[in-house]
Design a protein around this motif. Sequence first.
Motif, PDB file in Angstrom:
ATOM      1  N   ASP A 102     -79.301 -16.984  70.822  1.00 47.78           N
ATOM      2  CA  ASP A 102     -79.908 -17.867  69.828  1.00 47.78           C
ATOM      3  C   ASP A 102     -79.824 -17.233  68.439  1.00 47.78           C
ATOM      4  O   ASP A 102     -79.283 -16.135  68.257  1.00 47.78           O
ATOM      5  CB  ASP A 102     -81.345 -18.226  70.214  1.00 47.78           C
ATOM      6  CG  ASP A 102     -82.274 -17.022  70.231  1.00 47.78           C
ATOM      7  OD1 ASP A 102     -82.002 -16.023  69.521  1.00 47.78           O
ATOM      8  OD2 ASP A 102     -83.280 -17.059  70.961  1.00 47.78           O
ATOM      9  N   LYS A 103     -80.370 -17.914  67.446  1.00 40.93           N
ATOM     10  CA  LYS A 103     -80.201 -17.501  66.055  1.00 40.93           C
ATOM     11  C   LYS A 103     -80.859 -16.164  65.738  1.00 40.93           C
ATOM     12  O   LYS A 103     -80.537 -15.536  64.716  1.00 40.93           O
ATOM     13  CB  LYS A 103     -80.747 -18.574  65.121  1.00 40.93           C
ATOM     14  CG  LYS A 103     -82.224 -18.868  65.289  1.00 40.93           C
ATOM     15  CD  LYS A 103     -82.650 -20.027  64.401  1.00 40.93           C
ATOM     16  CE  LYS A 103     -84.144 -20.335  64.568  1.00 40.93           C
ATOM     17  NZ  LYS A 103     -84.559 -21.486  63.724  1.00 40.93           N
ATOM     18  N   CYS A 145     -75.860 -18.568  67.829  1.00 40.20           N
ATOM     19  CA  CYS A 145     -76.296 -19.678  66.981  1.00 40.20           C
ATOM     20  C   CYS A 145     -76.405 -19.261  65.514  1.00 40.20           C
ATOM     21  O   CYS A 145     -76.651 -18.100  65.194  1.00 40.20           O
ATOM     22  CB  CYS A 145     -77.657 -20.200  67.450  1.00 40.20           C
ATOM     23  SG  CYS A 145     -77.606 -21.095  69.018  1.00 40.20           S
ATOM     24  N   GLN A 147     -72.548 -26.714  62.004  1.00 39.23           N
ATOM     25  CA  GLN A 147     -73.316 -25.617  62.556  1.00 39.23           C
ATOM     26  C   GLN A 147     -74.466 -26.120  63.431  1.00 39.23           C
ATOM     27  O   GLN A 147     -74.786 -25.531  64.462  1.00 39.23           O
ATOM     28  CB  GLN A 147     -73.861 -24.729  61.435  1.00 39.23           C
ATOM     29  CG  GLN A 147     -72.797 -23.895  60.745  1.00 39.23           C
ATOM     30  CD  GLN A 147     -73.373 -22.919  59.739  1.00 39.23           C
ATOM     31  OE1 GLN A 147     -74.566 -22.950  59.436  1.00 39.23           O
ATOM     32  NE2 GLN A 147     -72.540 -22.044  59.200  1.00 39.23           N
ATOM     33  N   ASN A 193     -74.781 -25.241  67.324  1.00 42.38           N
ATOM     34  CA  ASN A 193     -76.002 -24.661  67.892  1.00 42.38           C
ATOM     35  C   ASN A 193     -76.457 -25.410  69.137  1.00 42.38           C
ATOM     36  O   ASN A 193     -76.913 -24.811  70.117  1.00 42.38           O
ATOM     37  CB  ASN A 193     -77.124 -24.665  66.854  1.00 42.38           C
ATOM     38  CG  ASN A 193     -76.981 -23.544  65.834  1.00 42.38           C
ATOM     39  OD1 ASN A 193     -76.043 -22.748  65.891  1.00 42.38           O
ATOM     40  ND2 ASN A 193     -77.910 -23.483  64.899  1.00 42.38           N
ATOM     41  N   ALA A 250     -76.835 -23.800  72.791  1.00 38.32           N
ATOM     42  CA  ALA A 250     -78.162 -23.815  73.413  1.00 38.32           C
ATOM     43  C   ALA A 250     -78.104 -24.282  74.867  1.00 38.32           C
ATOM     44  O   ALA A 250     -78.826 -23.763  75.724  1.00 38.32           O
ATOM     45  CB  ALA A 250     -79.102 -24.703  72.605  1.00 38.32           C
TER      46      ALA A 250
END
Length: 205
Positions: free
Chosen positions: A109-110, A131, A145, A149, A153
């Motif tokens: 994840d980010k 992400c 983007q 993502n 995910a």
Amino acid sequence: MQACFEEVNRQLDARGLIVRSGTLMDATLLAAASRKPDIKQGAGAGLEREPGASWTRKNGKSHFGYRLHVATDQGFNLIRAVVLTPAHVGESLVAETLIQGDEKAVYADKGYEHKGRRARLKARGCKDRICHRSHKHQKALPYWQTQRNKLIAKRRAVVEQVFGTARRVFGYARARSTSFAVNLADIFRLATVFNLRRVAGLPAT
């Protein structure tokens, strides 16, 4: 317990059960064995009897304890690496320990976004499936983007089963000791049993 975890994984790998198509990374907060320090002690106060625990904030709430970091394979969702840190240690700081170096892609994840990390993955031919997150010079993510993502995910969500199983099956909602070393050993034991439980449920070949 770490040696036991590594030996079990070596045997699983010898049977072709460790899949290197991708590594999925994630982390979760683990409450300390002790009660939180009294608010009267001031912000960020620790506990002498449990020095390995620390404070962090998530979704507007304060947490006192640890952060459990895991990396699983994209095939059978077997745990390939585990790291236990005080709660204030962020995901990105541990990422390089979780990345195995033999996978074809890394999903995260980010919280794991880092320009240097993306460059290193690209340099060794590993697909970057981390992400994106917005920054101070960007009001919102570009459409591409945002869509990227969402796709990432869906793939990386599988790793969260590790934390769900730890809580539901093993009752591991908080640390069981005030000793960091004992808790770390407990985490390796948990990872070993998780992997054995996973392969026991696979169809016989």
